[in-house]
Design a protein around this motif. Structure first.
Motif, PDB file in Angstrom:
ATOM      1  N   ASP A  33      34.093   7.988  33.432  1.00  7.17           N
ATOM      2  CA  ASP A  33      34.564   6.426  33.827  1.00  7.17           C
ATOM      3  C   ASP A  33      34.724   6.423  35.284  1.00  7.17           C
ATOM      4  OD1 ASP A  33      36.137   4.184  34.432  1.00  7.17           O
ATOM      5  OD2 ASP A  33      37.691   4.619  33.073  1.00  7.17           O
ATOM      6  N   ARG A  34      33.739   5.648  36.103  1.00 11.25           N
ATOM      7  CA  ARG A  34      33.712   5.554  37.449  1.00 11.25           C
ATOM      8  C   ARG A  34      34.594   4.374  37.746  1.00 11.25           C
ATOM      9  NH1 ARG A  34      27.574   7.792  38.187  1.00 11.25           N
ATOM     10  NH2 ARG A  34      27.931   9.776  37.606  1.00 11.25           N
ATOM     11  N   GLY A  35      35.303   3.755  37.008  1.00 10.61           N
ATOM     12  CA  GLY A  35      35.969   2.398  37.476  1.00 10.61           C
ATOM     13  C   GLY A  35      35.034   1.124  37.460  1.00 10.61           C
ATOM     14  N   THR A  36      34.157   1.375  38.433  1.00 12.42           N
ATOM     15  CA  THR A  36      33.084   0.197  38.440  1.00 12.42           C
ATOM     16  C   THR A  36      31.903   0.254  37.562  1.00 12.42           C
ATOM     17  OG1 THR A  36      32.074   1.418  40.181  1.00 12.42           O
ATOM     18  CG2 THR A  36      33.776  -0.233  40.888  1.00 12.42           C
ATOM     19  N   GLN A  37      31.853   1.532  37.055  1.00 15.21           N
ATOM     20  CA  GLN A  37      30.692   1.863  36.040  1.00 15.21           C
ATOM     21  C   GLN A  37      31.111   3.001  34.986  1.00 15.21           C
ATOM     22  OE1 GLN A  37      28.068   4.716  38.046  1.00 15.21           O
ATOM     23  NE2 GLN A  37      26.469   2.804  38.069  1.00 15.21           N
ATOM     24  N   ILE A  38      30.487   2.853  33.980  1.00 17.20           N
ATOM     25  CA  ILE A  38      30.602   4.071  33.034  1.00 17.20           C
ATOM     26  C   ILE A  38      29.138   4.826  33.054  1.00 17.20           C
ATOM     27  CG2 ILE A  38      31.150   4.810  30.721  1.00 17.20           C
ATOM     28  CD1 ILE A  38      33.545   3.572  31.860  1.00 17.20           C
ATOM     29  N   ALA A  39      29.134   6.138  33.357  1.00 14.10           N
ATOM     30  CA  ALA A  39      28.156   6.871  33.374  1.00 14.10           C
ATOM     31  C   ALA A  39      28.105   7.762  32.200  1.00 14.10           C
ATOM     32  CB  ALA A  39      27.740   7.406  34.602  1.00 14.10           C
ATOM     33  N   PHE A  40      26.936   8.180  31.588  1.00 20.65           N
ATOM     34  CA  PHE A  40      26.979   9.216  30.567  1.00 20.65           C
ATOM     35  C   PHE A  40      25.519  10.112  30.931  1.00 20.65           C
ATOM     36  CE2 PHE A  40      23.785  10.342  27.027  1.00 20.65           C
ATOM     37  CZ  PHE A  40      24.537  11.345  26.729  1.00 20.65           C
ATOM     38  N   THR A  41      26.049  11.374  31.331  1.00 21.54           N
ATOM     39  CA  THR A  41      25.096  12.437  31.787  1.00 21.54           C
ATOM     40  C   THR A  41      25.093  13.280  30.547  1.00 21.54           C
ATOM     41  OG1 THR A  41      25.766  11.830  33.930  1.00 21.54           O
ATOM     42  CG2 THR A  41      24.476  13.872  33.566  1.00 21.54           C
ATOM     43  N   ALA A  42      23.814  13.323  30.218  1.00 22.47           N
ATOM     44  CA  ALA A  42      23.583  14.199  28.711  1.00 22.47           C
ATOM     45  C   ALA A  42      23.864  15.725  29.089  1.00 22.47           C
ATOM     46  CB  ALA A  42      22.033  14.004  28.422  1.00 22.47           C
ATOM     47  N   VAL A  43      23.447  16.221  30.055  1.00 21.14           N
ATOM     48  CA  VAL A  43      23.825  17.521  30.398  1.00 21.14           C
ATOM     49  C   VAL A  43      25.077  17.714  31.000  1.00 21.14           C
ATOM     50  CG1 VAL A  43      21.145  18.089  30.154  1.00 21.14           C
ATOM     51  CG2 VAL A  43      22.254  17.488  32.200  1.00 21.14           C
ATOM     52  N   GLY A  44      25.888  16.757  31.419  1.00 22.53           N
ATOM     53  CA  GLY A  44      26.952  17.240  32.006  1.00 22.53           C
ATOM     54  C   GLY A  44      26.976  16.769  33.557  1.00 22.53           C
ATOM     55  N   GLN A  45      28.090  16.131  34.064  1.00 22.19           N
ATOM     56  CA  GLN A  45      28.350  15.719  35.375  1.00 22.19           C
ATOM     57  C   GLN A  45      27.982  16.988  36.548  1.00 22.19           C
ATOM     58  OE1 GLN A  45      28.560  12.869  37.040  1.00 22.19           O
ATOM     59  NE2 GLN A  45      28.239  11.943  35.129  1.00 22.19           N
ATOM     60  N   ASP A  46      28.482  18.274  36.116  1.00 22.04           N
ATOM     61  CA  ASP A  46      28.463  19.354  37.029  1.00 22.04           C
ATOM     62  C   ASP A  46      27.343  20.297  36.916  1.00 22.04           C
ATOM     63  OD1 ASP A  46      30.762  18.222  37.590  1.00 22.04           O
ATOM     64  OD2 ASP A  46      31.981  19.314  36.282  1.00 22.04           O
ATOM     65  N   ILE A  47      26.220  19.924  36.380  1.00 23.37           N
ATOM     66  CA  ILE A  47      25.203  20.995  36.130  1.00 23.37           C
ATOM     67  C   ILE A  47      24.705  21.580  37.347  1.00 23.37           C
ATOM     68  CG2 ILE A  47      23.378  19.184  35.760  1.00 23.37           C
ATOM     69  CD1 ILE A  47      22.355  21.131  33.490  1.00 23.37           C
ATOM     70  N   VAL A  48      24.592  20.502  38.316  1.00 25.38           N
ATOM     71  CA  VAL A  48      23.830  21.169  39.484  1.00 25.38           C
ATOM     72  C   VAL A  48      24.840  22.062  40.393  1.00 25.38           C
ATOM     73  CG1 VAL A  48      23.027  20.512  41.856  1.00 25.38           C
ATOM     74  CG2 VAL A  48      22.132  19.381  40.056  1.00 25.38           C
ATOM     75  N   GLU A  49      26.003  21.482  40.361  1.00 25.52           N
ATOM     76  CA  GLU A  49      27.229  22.481  40.845  1.00 25.52           C
ATOM     77  C   GLU A  49      27.127  23.585  40.216  1.00 25.52           C
ATOM     78  OE1 GLU A  49      30.510  19.454  41.259  1.00 25.52           O
ATOM     79  OE2 GLU A  49      31.755  21.415  41.300  1.00 25.52           O
ATOM     80  N   GLN A  50      27.006  23.800  39.001  1.00 21.33           N
ATOM     81  CA  GLN A  50      27.435  25.138  38.380  1.00 21.33           C
ATOM     82  C   GLN A  50      26.196  25.952  38.268  1.00 21.33           C
ATOM     83  OE1 GLN A  50      29.392  24.657  34.402  1.00 21.33           O
ATOM     84  NE2 GLN A  50      30.842  23.231  35.282  1.00 21.33           N
ATOM     85  N   LEU A  51      25.107  25.356  38.118  1.00 21.13           N
ATOM     86  CA  LEU A  51      23.680  26.336  38.028  1.00 21.13           C
ATOM     87  C   LEU A  51      22.829  26.345  39.173  1.00 21.13           C
ATOM     88  CD1 LEU A  51      22.200  25.193  34.379  1.00 21.13           C
ATOM     89  CD2 LEU A  51      23.776  27.095  34.968  1.00 21.13           C
ATOM     90  N   GLY A  52      23.283  25.545  40.340  1.00 18.99           N
ATOM     91  CA  GLY A  52      22.397  25.333  41.588  1.00 18.99           C
ATOM     92  C   GLY A  52      21.277  24.340  41.252  1.00 18.99           C
ATOM     93  N   ALA A  53      20.740  23.800  42.465  1.00 21.95           N
ATOM     94  CA  ALA A  53      19.847  22.776  42.339  1.00 21.95           C
ATOM     95  C   ALA A  53      18.534  22.939  41.615  1.00 21.95           C
ATOM     96  CB  ALA A  53      19.429  22.191  43.724  1.00 21.95           C
ATOM     97  N   LYS A  54      18.166  24.112  41.731  1.00 16.40           N
ATOM     98  CA  LYS A  54      16.623  24.445  40.903  1.00 16.40           C
ATOM     99  C   LYS A  54      16.684  24.360  39.470  1.00 16.40           C
ATOM    100  CE  LYS A  54      12.720  27.296  41.884  1.00 16.40           C
ATOM    101  NZ  LYS A  54      12.229  28.553  42.089  1.00 16.40           N
ATOM    102  N   ARG A  55      17.781  25.011  38.776  1.00 20.63           N
ATOM    103  CA  ARG A  55      17.661  25.174  37.570  1.00 20.63           C
ATOM    104  C   ARG A  55      18.449  23.920  37.057  1.00 20.63           C
ATOM    105  NH1 ARG A  55      21.169  29.622  34.869  1.00 20.63           N
ATOM    106  NH2 ARG A  55      20.631  28.797  33.168  1.00 20.63           N
ATOM    107  N   GLY A  56      19.294  23.284  37.807  1.00 23.75           N
ATOM    108  CA  GLY A  56      20.011  22.301  37.167  1.00 23.75           C
ATOM    109  C   GLY A  56      19.297  20.977  37.177  1.00 23.75           C
TER     110      GLY A  56
END
Ligand SMILES: [Mg+2]
Length: 271
Positions: free
Chosen positions: A141-164
């Motif tokens: 819930d971004r307040g101005t928008q609702i966003a569904f991210t299929a693999v999760g919001q934090d994938i790049v943060e957790q796996l790094g850019a390449k794998r994410g």
């Protein structure tokens, strides 16, 4: 638009964030950080993205280490310009190091709850199964928008850019993004549901797209569209930057950050 027909002599450079200044949800590399900082010394810059304000800060600005003087040349338009932030140092400025929210066109709480419920209904009806492994929040819930991210919001943060990013691109190929967006749109005709990033479906008020963003930028920065140039990675039919074309703004489509750097170098050379 052919680059040689463009005047690079614009007052304001407008960038898309994900896929343009950085890989999707990744931080800028050193060269991009340097080029962007250099450009800010010479031009006013606006950055527009579907992501929320916190993402602009964590993913992008924190890696630039800008001086207050440079930050005053920069404006942020998160969640597709349904909000705007500017840098103001001095008495009366809000926290967060002088970044101040100028406006936010929030969706009513009731609407936001309805959107989240509808996502869950649609998953059931379509027989959509979440991936076995997900990384962080799925429906944000971004307040101005609702966003569904299929693999999760934090994938790049957790796996790094390449794998994410690879996992996100693989998701895009499944076609689920379009199917979910279409089913959401059918159930919520009063709103707009659309494929956002590689693995994202965004729901916003009707008429919120990057074209709306360009108009908001014109209105709030008092810079006519003819004095802007937009640089994005999805200025193709069906792409989430394509709506800028209808505003008549000059634009350059870039495949990714590598080519965006070349454009910045040209802009720097023409100053
Ligand atoms: Mg993009």
């Amino acid at each position: 638009m052919a680059e040689n027909k463009l005047t690079f002599n614009k007052k304001l450079i407008v960038f898309d964030l994900d896929g343009t200044l950085t890989e999707s949800k990744a931080s800028p590399d050193k060269e991009m950080a340097r080029l962007f900082t250099q450009l800010l010394g010479q031009k006013k810059i606006a950055v527009i993205s579907g992501g929320r304000y916190e993402q602009f800060q964590d993913q992008f600005l924190e890696h630039l280490h800008l001086s207050p003087a440079l930050m005053r040349n920069l404006w942020l338009f998160p969640t597709t310009a349904t909000s705007m932030y500017e840098y103001r140092k001095g008495p009366g400025s809000a926290s967060q190091g002088g970044w101040r929210r100028v406006y936010a066109h929030m969706l009513p709480l009731k609407t936001r709850r309805k959107i989240i419920k509808t996502f869950n209904d649609v998953f059931k009806e379509l027989g959509y199964q979440h991936p076995k492994k997900v990384y962080g929040e799925l429906i944000q819930d971004r307040g101005t928008q609702i966003a569904f991210t299929a693999v999760g919001q934090d994938i790049v943060e957790q796996l790094g850019a390449k794998r994410g990013v690879a996992i996100k691109l693989a998701f895009r190929k499944t076609g689920w993004r379009e199917k979910i967006a279409a089913a959401m749109q059918k159930k919520l005709p009063e709103l707009e549901a659309k494929a956002g990033g590689y693995s994202t479906v965004d729901v916003v008020r009707k008429g919120i797209d990057k074209g709306y963003g360009i108009l908001q930028i014109q209105k709030h920065l008092h810079i006519p569209i003819k004095d802007m140039i937009f640089i994005g990675d999805q200025i193709v039919p069906g792409g989430n930057d394509y709506a800028v074309v209808k505003t008549g703004v000059d634009y350059i489509q870039v495949p990714g950050p590598k080519e965006a750097k070349q454009v910045i170098k040209k802009l720097l050379a023409k100053v």
